[in-house]
Design a protein around this motif. Structure first.
Motif, PDB file in Angstrom:
ATOM      1  N   ILE A   1       0.835  -1.200   0.000  1.00 51.15           N
ATOM      2  CA  ILE A   1       0.000   0.000   0.000  1.00 51.15           C
ATOM      3  C   ILE A   1       0.873   1.254   0.000  1.00 51.15           C
ATOM      4  O   ILE A   1       0.638   2.193  -0.752  1.00 51.15           O
ATOM      5  N   VAL A   2       1.914   1.244   0.850  1.00 46.58           N
ATOM      6  CA  VAL A   2       2.732   2.451   1.007  1.00 46.58           C
ATOM      7  C   VAL A   2       3.659   2.661  -0.185  1.00 46.58           C
ATOM      8  O   VAL A   2       3.769   3.757  -0.726  1.00 46.58           O
ATOM      9  N   TRP A   3       4.336   1.599  -0.617  1.00 42.67           N
ATOM     10  CA  TRP A   3       5.374   1.752  -1.645  1.00 42.67           C
ATOM     11  C   TRP A   3       4.970   1.220  -3.017  1.00 42.67           C
ATOM     12  O   TRP A   3       5.753   1.293  -3.954  1.00 42.67           O
ATOM     13  N   GLY A   4       3.780   0.621  -3.113  1.00 42.50           N
ATOM     14  CA  GLY A   4       3.364   0.090  -4.406  1.00 42.50           C
ATOM     15  C   GLY A   4       3.955  -1.280  -4.674  1.00 42.50           C
ATOM     16  O   GLY A   4       4.799  -1.760  -3.920  1.00 42.50           O
ATOM     17  N   VAL A   5       3.505  -1.915  -5.743  1.00 46.52           N
ATOM     18  CA  VAL A   5       3.940  -3.279  -6.007  1.00 46.52           C
ATOM     19  C   VAL A   5       5.193  -3.355  -6.863  1.00 46.52           C
ATOM     20  O   VAL A   5       5.870  -4.368  -6.896  1.00 46.52           O
ATOM     21  N   SER A   6       5.501  -2.278  -7.583  1.00 42.69           N
ATOM     22  CA  SER A   6       6.670  -2.381  -8.466  1.00 42.69           C
ATOM     23  C   SER A   6       7.943  -2.243  -7.637  1.00 42.69           C
ATOM     24  O   SER A   6       8.000  -1.461  -6.687  1.00 42.69           O
ATOM     25  N   PRO A   7       8.960  -3.032  -7.985  1.00 44.58           N
ATOM     26  CA  PRO A   7      10.201  -3.033  -7.211  1.00 44.58           C
ATOM     27  C   PRO A   7      10.892  -1.666  -7.232  1.00 44.58           C
ATOM     28  O   PRO A   7      10.813  -0.952  -8.229  1.00 44.58           O
ATOM     29  N   LEU A   8      11.549  -1.328  -6.136  1.00 44.30           N
ATOM     30  CA  LEU A   8      12.323  -0.095  -6.082  1.00 44.30           C
ATOM     31  C   LEU A   8      13.790  -0.437  -6.319  1.00 44.30           C
ATOM     32  O   LEU A   8      14.210  -1.566  -6.098  1.00 44.30           O
ATOM     33  N   SER A   9      14.548   0.553  -6.763  1.00 44.42           N
ATOM     34  CA  SER A   9      15.984   0.316  -6.829  1.00 44.42           C
ATOM     35  C   SER A   9      16.689   1.422  -6.060  1.00 44.42           C
ATOM     36  O   SER A   9      16.189   2.539  -5.956  1.00 44.42           O
ATOM     37  N   VAL A  10      17.813   1.066  -5.500  1.00 48.08           N
ATOM     38  CA  VAL A  10      18.593   2.017  -4.712  1.00 48.08           C
ATOM     39  C   VAL A  10      19.905   2.239  -5.447  1.00 48.08           C
ATOM     40  O   VAL A  10      20.591   1.276  -5.776  1.00 48.08           O
ATOM     41  N   PRO A  11      20.226   3.502  -5.738  1.00 40.56           N
ATOM     42  CA  PRO A  11      21.490   3.748  -6.457  1.00 40.56           C
ATOM     43  C   PRO A  11      22.679   3.376  -5.581  1.00 40.56           C
ATOM     44  O   PRO A  11      22.670   3.575  -4.363  1.00 40.56           O
ATOM     45  N   MET A  12      23.671   2.810  -6.226  1.00 42.39           N
ATOM     46  CA  MET A  12      24.865   2.418  -5.485  1.00 42.39           C
ATOM     47  C   MET A  12      25.686   3.665  -5.178  1.00 42.39           C
ATOM     48  O   MET A  12      25.807   4.553  -6.014  1.00 42.39           O
ATOM     49  N   PRO A  13      26.231   3.768  -3.967  1.00 38.13           N
ATOM     50  CA  PRO A  13      27.067   4.939  -3.658  1.00 38.13           C
ATOM     51  C   PRO A  13      28.267   5.003  -4.609  1.00 38.13           C
ATOM     52  O   PRO A  13      28.902   3.983  -4.888  1.00 38.13           O
ATOM     53  N   GLU A  14      28.518   6.224  -5.073  1.00 41.90           N
ATOM     54  CA  GLU A  14      29.563   6.473  -6.082  1.00 41.90           C
ATOM     55  C   GLU A  14      30.895   5.798  -5.720  1.00 41.90           C
ATOM     56  O   GLU A  14      31.482   5.070  -6.518  1.00 41.90           O
ATOM     57  N   ILE A  15      31.283   5.990  -4.485  1.00 42.14           N
ATOM     58  CA  ILE A  15      32.632   5.594  -4.072  1.00 42.14           C
ATOM     59  C   ILE A  15      32.820   4.077  -4.084  1.00 42.14           C
ATOM     60  O   ILE A  15      33.931   3.559  -4.218  1.00 42.14           O
ATOM     61  N   LEU A  16      31.684   3.348  -3.977  1.00 42.54           N
ATOM     62  CA  LEU A  16      31.781   1.883  -3.909  1.00 42.54           C
ATOM     63  C   LEU A  16      31.380   1.202  -5.207  1.00 42.54           C
ATOM     64  O   LEU A  16      31.286  -0.015  -5.269  1.00 42.54           O
ATOM     65  N   SER A  17      31.099   1.989  -6.261  1.00 40.61           N
ATOM     66  CA  SER A  17      30.763   1.346  -7.527  1.00 40.61           C
ATOM     67  C   SER A  17      32.058   0.967  -8.241  1.00 40.61           C
ATOM     68  O   SER A  17      33.136   1.396  -7.852  1.00 40.61           O
ATOM     69  N   GLY A  18      31.921   0.173  -9.261  1.00 45.80           N
ATOM     70  CA  GLY A  18      33.115  -0.271  -9.964  1.00 45.80           C
ATOM     71  C   GLY A  18      33.666  -1.563  -9.383  1.00 45.80           C
ATOM     72  O   GLY A  18      33.093  -2.119  -8.452  1.00 45.80           O
ATOM     73  N   SER A  19      34.747  -2.039 -10.003  1.00 45.57           N
ATOM     74  CA  SER A  19      35.295  -3.333  -9.597  1.00 45.57           C
ATOM     75  C   SER A  19      36.784  -3.200  -9.328  1.00 45.57           C
ATOM     76  O   SER A  19      37.436  -2.248  -9.760  1.00 45.57           O
ATOM     77  N   VAL A  20      37.299  -4.158  -8.583  1.00 46.54           N
ATOM     78  CA  VAL A  20      38.745  -4.210  -8.371  1.00 46.54           C
ATOM     79  C   VAL A  20      39.274  -5.507  -8.968  1.00 46.54           C
ATOM     80  O   VAL A  20      38.575  -6.519  -8.967  1.00 46.54           O
ATOM     81  N   PRO A  21      40.497  -5.491  -9.457  1.00 41.22           N
ATOM     82  CA  PRO A  21      41.077  -6.734  -9.954  1.00 41.22           C
ATOM     83  C   PRO A  21      41.418  -7.645  -8.772  1.00 41.22           C
ATOM     84  O   PRO A  21      41.898  -7.190  -7.741  1.00 41.22           O
ATOM     85  N   LEU A  22      41.106  -8.924  -8.918  1.00 39.03           N
ATOM     86  CA  LEU A  22      41.400  -9.866  -7.835  1.00 39.03           C
ATOM     87  C   LEU A  22      42.653 -10.672  -8.133  1.00 39.03           C
ATOM     88  O   LEU A  22      43.684 -10.542  -7.507  1.00 39.03           O
ATOM     89  N   MET A  23      42.516 -11.569  -9.132  1.00 43.03           N
ATOM     90  CA  MET A  23      43.685 -12.343  -9.546  1.00 43.03           C
ATOM     91  C   MET A  23      43.567 -12.575 -11.041  1.00 43.03           C
ATOM     92  O   MET A  23      42.481 -12.886 -11.527  1.00 43.03           O
TER      93      MET A  23
END
Lengths: 305, 331
Positions: A112-134
């Motif tokens: 009722i409050v938020w509706g049935v369609s899924p919400l998305s939350v933007p990823m914080p800028e500083i934590l987006s992207g990837s790091v090389p592992l191996m």
């Protein structure tokens, strides 16, 4: 193959950390208050919706996360005072019914409050992207951040539970709550605190995962059952059990889904292996649970069955 | 032996209370039998399908009551057996086995096996553990059918036709299906009634009241409870077979954990440990669902509020309230 293994292992650990955050509160509520709380998955969902709302209002994920915390405390306290508190002395059947009712109420209220369609939350800028592992392997920073945040909370819980007076009461309560009460501890206050702590941890888990999942009304349900498996495997009331159980369940679930079909391909033809693997993979954690319970009915670290 | 050890105070009271309860069930069955003529008079054929659905759930609720009420086993995974019943219809008919009785047999065999294995593991534990483990096993079955892509997976699978009965397609008629469902309900009620009154049923009730004492006088609680668990699962799967015919559609939704919860709600609404109550509870819960559903799309909200209020405002919970209304001390 090794790359895939490391990648999936990390995914497993990330899921495990989240499961632990949810299971920690649940296992304490079960162990200390002896209450079956089906509504615990709801708190995880509510945490995600809170962070979605507050992040949209303030325009920043971090503010959203910060504002989510007092809201989670409020939800936990209100639930405890209005409903859960009255269930402590009731039969498990009553607890199941009342908290099942709460699940229905919460799911519909969210719709009722938020509706049935899924919400998305933007990823914080500083934590987006990837790091090389191996080698060529990249891993998203955000998932690593989840693992670190979860482990930090787990470490904090460990310190609180093993090295503070409140933690001592929690451990004592999980072992023998009548005795704690008889020694003059205000058990009502202790219960309210435990429940609220559990609620905040579950909301926190929901908030953490919001940027990488779609936030919808069903999200609490699948997690709830997995969390039950974690609590049962780890032993009711045991935080250590919840931690190991969560990692075990998550890693088996994640690796089983990927490597099950690959292993089956060794003995079956590819299409049959694919089919069998898809069917067996979601059942693996339950088979694991059955095997552990068969050997230890009270779970890995449970005192009583 | 069970005769002499059952709680002396409760025994005569129950023997006296049994007769009216059976009478109440008979009244219910007569009312059920009168539904089709009324519905035909009202000229609303859809109602007969709703009524069939209610009867099928009444069977499942009664089966659950057998272990919940008489054995104090709170199984939160009973929807799995409904699912086995519905998928027995879908899978067997796709292999050309469309006979209702054979499909029931298939459903019963699978359910017996599943109940035997999962029950044996679940019954090693008590209380909260038992609830959570049965829930988890129910969910395991749920996920199994979700990944069963040959039968539609998550989306479900439409049946091309209903089951046949002795080679004839009489069940295509909604009224016939209704009466067959009613006949199964009456037959299983008689069976449950016999079970509850038998030595086996008395031992089961004794274990509910005091397992340690029962063990001390030489009964193994585990064996009796496991047998009851298997019987209950098998009966629930029969309800599933009928339900698949009613809906002409099967999907994992029949076995979601919400469904298991709703089954418990039905049993408790009507009063646990009475069999008749479970039937009445199924009728009440599903009618409440239909009525609330007509009034608002958010009926679940009000159903949830109703549940919470009922638990909170009955002094000793719903279980206590029902016992109070019936004028005896609730167990």
């Amino acid at each position: 193959m090794a790359n895939l293994f490391v990648l999936q292992l990390l995914n497993g650990v990330q899921l495990g950390v989240l499961l632990f955050l949810i299971a920690a509160g649940l296992t304490l509520v079960f162990g200390i208050m002896d209450v079956v709380n089906l509504a615990h998955g709801v708190l995880y969902m509510v945490g995600a919706y809170f962070v979605a709302t507050f992040a949209a209002l303030t325009g920043s994920f971090w503010w959203g996360l910060l504002l989510m915390l007092p809201a989670a405390v409020a939800v936990g306290l209100i639930l405890e005072v209005v409903v859960i508190r009255r269930l402590y002395a009731r039969s498990h059947l009553d607890q199941v019914l009342a908290t099942f009712g709460l699940v229905m109420i919460a799911n519909e209220t969210v719709k009722i409050v938020w509706g049935v369609s899924p919400l998305s939350v933007p990823m914080p800028e500083i934590l987006s992207g990837s790091v090389p592992l191996m080698g060529p392997l990249q891993y998203p920073v955000y998932r690593i951040a989840i693992i670190i945040a979860g482990l930090a909370v787990a470490g904090g819980l460990y310190l609180v539970i093993n090295h503070t007076r409140i933690g001592m009461l929690l451990r004592a309560g999980a072992t023998n709550r009548m005795m704690v009460s008889a020694l003059g501890i205000d058990i009502g206050k202790l219960f309210a605190m435990v429940f609220t702590l559990g609620a905040v941890l579950a909301c926190f888990a929901g908030a953490l995962v919001a940027p990488i999942l779609s936030v919808d009304t069903g999200m609490g349900e699948s997690v709830l059952i997995l969390t039950f498996v974690v609590v049962v495997i780890g032993g009711i009331g045991s935080i250590k059990g919840a931690f190991l159980g969560a990692l075990l369940v998550a890693i088996v679930d994640t690796l089983g889904g990927v490597f099950g079909p690959i292993l089956l391909r060794e003995v079956l033809d590819p299409s049959a292996a694919g089919q069998a693997g898809r069917m067996l993979a979601p059942m693996l954690v339950y088979i694991l649970m059955a095997a552990i319970l068969f050997a230890r009915p009270a779970g890995l670290f449970g005192g009583r069955a | 032996m069970a005769e002499t050890t059952a709680p002396a105070a409760a025994r005569p009271a129950r023997a006296a209370a049994l007769a009216p309860r059976v009478k109440a069930a008979l009244v219910l069955f007569v009312l059920f039998a009168l539904v089709p003529p009324v519905v035909i008079a009202l000229d609303d054929p859809f109602l007969i399908l709703i009524a069939t659905r209610i009867l099928a759930y009444a069977i499942a609720a009664m089966a659950l009551d057998l272990i919940l009420g008489y054995g104090a086993m709170v199984s939160f995974g009973h929807a799995a057996y409904l699912g086995f019943g519905t998928y027995a219809v879908a899978i067997l008919s796709s292999y050309g086995v469309s006979d209702l009785l054979l499909q029931m047999l298939g459903a019963i065999l699978v359910s017996a096996l599943f109940a035997l294995v999962t029950g044996a593991i679940s019954l090693r534990t008590r209380g909260v553990y038992f609830i959570m483990i049965t829930l988890a096993f129910g969910q395991m079955a749920f996920f199994f059918f979700i990944s069963l892509s040959a039968y539609g997976g998550d989306d479900g699978y439409g049946l091309s036709q209903r089951s046949t009965l002795f080679g004839s397609r009489v069940l295509e008629n909604d009224v016939t299906l209704y009466y067959v469902t009613l006949a199964v309900l009456v037959g299983l009620f008689a069976l449950c009634h016999r079970i509850v009154g038998s030595r086996f049923g008395r031992v089961l009730t004794g274990i509910r009241e005091n397992p340690v004492r029962m063990e001390a006088i030489g009964f193994s609680p585990f064996r009796y409870q496991l047998t009851a668990f298997v019987i209950s699962g098998c009966m629930t799967s029969v309800a599933g077979v009928l339900l698949a015919n009613q809906a002409e559609f099967v999907s994992p939704a029949f076995m979601s954990w919400h469904r298991s919860g709703e089954l418990i709600v039905m049993v408790v609404l009507g009063g646990i440990g009475t069999l008749t109550g479970a039937i009445g509870g199924a009728v009440a819960a599903l009618l409440l669902e239909e009525v609330l559903g007509m009034m608002t799309e958010h009926w679940r909200l009000w159903f949830g509020v109703f549940l919470v209020l009922m638990v909170l405002f009955s002094p000793r919970g719903i279980t206590g309230l029902v016992a109070q209304l019936r004028g005896r001390d609730g167990a």
